[in-house]
Design a protein around this motif. Structure first.
Motif, PDB file in Angstrom:
ATOM      1  N   VAL A 111       0.855  -1.193   0.000  1.00 63.10           N
ATOM      2  CA  VAL A 111       0.000   0.000   0.000  1.00 63.10           C
ATOM      3  C   VAL A 111       0.888   1.239   0.000  1.00 63.10           C
ATOM      4  N   GLU A 140      -1.894   6.335   0.660  1.00 57.57           N
ATOM      5  CA  GLU A 140      -3.087   5.532   0.954  1.00 57.57           C
ATOM      6  C   GLU A 140      -3.040   4.971   2.368  1.00 57.57           C
ATOM      7  N   VAL A 141      -1.851   4.685   2.876  1.00 61.30           N
ATOM      8  CA  VAL A 141      -1.711   4.240   4.264  1.00 61.30           C
ATOM      9  C   VAL A 141      -2.288   5.303   5.201  1.00 61.30           C
ATOM     10  N   ARG A 176      -6.095   5.280   4.981  1.00 64.42           N
ATOM     11  CA  ARG A 176      -6.675   4.032   5.493  1.00 64.42           C
ATOM     12  C   ARG A 176      -6.658   4.015   7.018  1.00 64.42           C
ATOM     13  N   LEU A 224      -2.439  -3.704   6.214  1.00 70.52           N
ATOM     14  CA  LEU A 224      -1.621  -3.115   5.160  1.00 70.52           C
ATOM     15  C   LEU A 224      -0.852  -4.182   4.400  1.00 70.52           C
ATOM     16  N   GLN A 275      -6.595   6.571  -4.855  1.00 71.44           N
ATOM     17  CA  GLN A 275      -6.091   5.655  -3.838  1.00 71.44           C
ATOM     18  C   GLN A 275      -6.343   6.202  -2.433  1.00 71.44           C
ATOM     19  N   GLY A 335      -8.553   4.343   0.233  1.00 72.14           N
ATOM     20  CA  GLY A 335      -7.965   3.995   1.517  1.00 72.14           C
ATOM     21  C   GLY A 335      -8.847   4.422   2.674  1.00 72.14           C
TER      22      GLY A 335
END
Length: 216
Positions: A26, A30-31, A34, A55, A117, A121
């Motif tokens: 990822v 996006e981490v 998320r 992840l 993304q 996320g």
């Protein structure tokens, strides 16, 4: 003696380097979203450790030492997670990733991919493995807006990635301006969702039945 793990002040650059070192599938932008979605979610079984494991598809990567494990977990939970938790404050809105964008197909397509993304996320973090969750009305409206924006951004990505479709400099510059507007709207809706979910959790906890303690 074991070394101390990464402190809570771990920088984005440090977290990004650790994710790359441990081959996280990822991307960092996006981490961020998320984890923010997982912080906001009303799901009671959500936890920072489960979010981090997610992840890598639900299982942590193989570590060469306990220090390496502590370093990564410390950076993501004690560092990034705690930093993102501050965005539950009305005065500290979340900001999506910013970067310079040139009026070229490749640059605009890369921006659209990043935004898509990021939205994916946040939604994935909010829902976890559930197909549906109960959300307060404001969060529900915000999620509807994000879904519509996600479709628009995906369309931008498709058009700019297709060399067979015409795109002049003027067209690309107009698209960049539109993407900036969409970014501001997305940030506003994400912040509204985070605040709305926080209020809902607090109200739910305040209404939980409590047993009278036994006095000895």
């Amino acid at each position: 003696m074991a070394k101390r793990g990464v402190p809570s002040t771990a920088t984005d650059a440090k977290v990004r380097a650790l994710l790359e070192r441990h081959q996280c599938p990822v991307p960092f932008h996006e981490v961020r979203t998320r984890l923010l979605g997982n912080i906001a979610t009303p799901l009671q079984f959500a936890s920072p450790m489960k979010a981090v494991e997610g992840l890598w598809g639900g299982k942590m990567p193989v570590f060469t030492s306990i220090d390496a494990a502590n370093e990564l977990i410390g950076a993501l939970i004690m560092g990034l997670w705690n930093q993102l938790s501050r965005h539950q404050d009305r005065k500290t809105p979340f900001r999506l990733t910013r970067s310079g964008v040139a009026a070229t197909r490749e640059s605009v397509a890369a921006l659209a991919l990043t935004r898509r993304q990021e939205l994916d996320g946040f939604i994935n973090g909010l829902f976890g493995r559930e197909e549906s969750i109960d959300l307060p009305e404001r969060a529900h409206r915000g999620l509807t807006v994000l879904g519509e924006m996600r479709a628009l951004i995906a369309a931008v990505q498709d058009v700019t990635s297709d060399a067979g479709k015409p795109a002049t400099i003027v067209d690309l510059e107009a698209t960049i301006r539109n993407m900036r507007e969409l970014t501001l709207i997305a940030e506003r809706e994400i912040h509204a969702i985070v605040l709305s979910c926080k209020r809902a959790r607090e109200q739910m906890l305040a209404g939980l039945p409590t047993r009278r303690p036994t006095l000895h």
